[in-house]
Design an enzyme around this catalytic site. Structure first.
Site: not given
Ligand code: NDP
Ligand code: PYC
Length: 343
Positions: A50-51, A124, A128, A164, A192
């Site tokens: 997703s990033h 950003h 992260l 988010t 996502d």
């Molecule tokens: P996920 O829900 O996929 O994962 C969150 C965390 O939980 C990760 O550390 C993941 O490890 C862990 N995890 C996931 N599934 C399991 C499991 N079954 N058992 C144990 N641990 C688990 O992440 P998000 O969808 O919430 O976020 C995705 C990405 O989006 C992130 O990298 C985040 O930084 C980015 N993002 C960036 C934003 C921005 O403003 N730049 C805004 C919002 C999100 P693993 O990584 O090993 O799967």
């Molecule tokens: O995936 O939620 C997100 C997001 C917001 C800003 C950058 N990524």
């Protein structure tokens, strides 16, 4: 980037060489383009789809929108207090702003035991995990937050106020790479939701609402005037609130709910803030047990109690495979990158 066929695998360095000129073409300085290309390619390597490469079109659309982000910005660093660094990204990207302050932040954390970095006026669009991991590699415990644009309703609310608002944490652990977790405080990252919409997948129940405030599993309804909810009900909403305070009130920037994107259709980056908190776990430790060893002990207990997958396991596994065999890049993505490169 050479090769044909389904999902060719590309070494990290080659992918960076492909992405960097694209970013430079649309207005980034050479230094900024390189840092963003490294960040984007590393996210793809780690399976943070997703990033990763999916965001290249967003970077380009954002850079093309007049008056939105400054891809040539040079951040300014204010040594605000012995344990506090303020960075003004000057409407540039957060990744180069953090990179500019990283060494001083590490020095401060080692000298003081703790350090905080507050970044304002930044954009950003990355994962992260990549922001905190280098601090844990340097022996520090690191926690970071980012706010963004309104996309998430407060608990029980009907209008989006929060971004988010992801949180990432990294800590050294004995005998292995740092433990890192990285998660949006929303039910799902917006990226996502966009991927689900593109691939025609329904969202899980309780992910979001449509523009009328009704629960929906349709990603397009969430993106088109709807909103996400926080993960974990009122608890996730409280964390999202905290992220707003850390990343807007503390840094001196805007809340996600204050950001006005109306004059900039198609931009993907929020103009927002980021805070990084650092602790040197060895400061004043004397004869206490080894910190990284204690982390490893805890993680063994967790595994022995039945949790087979720890946070970060999937990311590290994807990285190890990519380091051996290259990063998979689909034919569709190659075509997108070629189109962006051609302008
Ligand atoms: P996920 O829900 O996929 O994962 C969150 C965390 O939980 C990760 O550390 C993941 O490890 C862990 N995890 C996931 N599934 C399991 C499991 N079954 N058992 C144990 N641990 C688990 O992440 P998000 O969808 O919430 O976020 C995705 C990405 O989006 C992130 O990298 C985040 O930084 C980015 N993002 C960036 C934003 C921005 O403003 N730049 C805004 C919002 C999100 P693993 O990584 O090993 O799967
Ligand atoms: O995936 O939620 C997100 C997001 C917001 C800003 C950058 N990524």
């Amino acid at each position: 980037m050479t090769g044909t066929g389904s999902s060719d695998r590309v070494p990290l360095a080659d992918l960076v060489e492909t992405l960097s000129p694209i970013l430079e073409r649309y207005g980034c300085s050479n230094a900024v383009a390189r840092l963003l290309a490294e960040n984007c390619a590393a996210a793809e390597r780690d399976g943070a789809h997703s990033h990763g490469l999916f965001r290249m079109r967003g970077y380009v659309d954002t850079l093309r929108s007049p008056g939105w982000v400054d891809g040539r910005a040079v951040p300014s660093i204010e040594d605000a207090a012995p344990g506090f660094l303020r960075i003004d990204a000057r409407n540039g990207f957060a990744v180069p702003a953090l990179a500019a302050g990283r060494d001083l932040a590490i020095r401060k954390a080692r000298e003081n035991g703790v350090a905080a970095v507050a970044i304002r006026d930044s954009h950003h669009l990355g994962a992260l995990s990549l922001d905190v991991e280098p601090f844990a590699d340097a022996g520090l415990v690191a926690l970071t937050f980012i706010n963004s644009m309104r996309a998430v309703v407060p608990f029980g609310g009907h209008r989006a106020v929060f971004g988010t608002n992801p949180i990432a944490f990294a800590t050294p652990r004995a005998g292995d790479a740092p433990l890192v977790f990285d998660m949006a405080t929303s039910s799902m990252a917006n990226g996502d939701v966009q991927l689900a919409a593109r691939e025609g997948r329904a969202l899980p129940a309780d992910t979001g609402i449509d523009r009328a405030g009704r629960p929906t599993t349709d990603p397009k309804a969430v993106l088109d005037g709807g909103a996400l909810v926080s993960f974990g009900g009122h608890k996730g909403a409280a964390l999202s609130l905290m992220v707003e305070i850390f990343c807007a009130a503390l840094v001196g920037g805007g809340f996600s709910g204050e950001l006005d994107l109306s004059g900039h259709p198609g931009v993907a980056t929020p103009r927002s803030g980021q805070t990084v908190l650092l602790i040197d776990p060895d400061a004043g430790r004397g004869r206490l047990p080894d910190f990284a060893g204690r982390v490893a002990t805890l993680l063994s207990m967790v595994r022995e109690a039945g949790q087979e997958r720890l946070p970060g396991d999937r990311r590290l596994q994807a990285r190890r495979v990519a380091e051996r065999r290259g990063i998979p890049v689909s034919p569709e993505m190659r075509a997108t990158l070629a189109e962006l490169a051609a302008g």
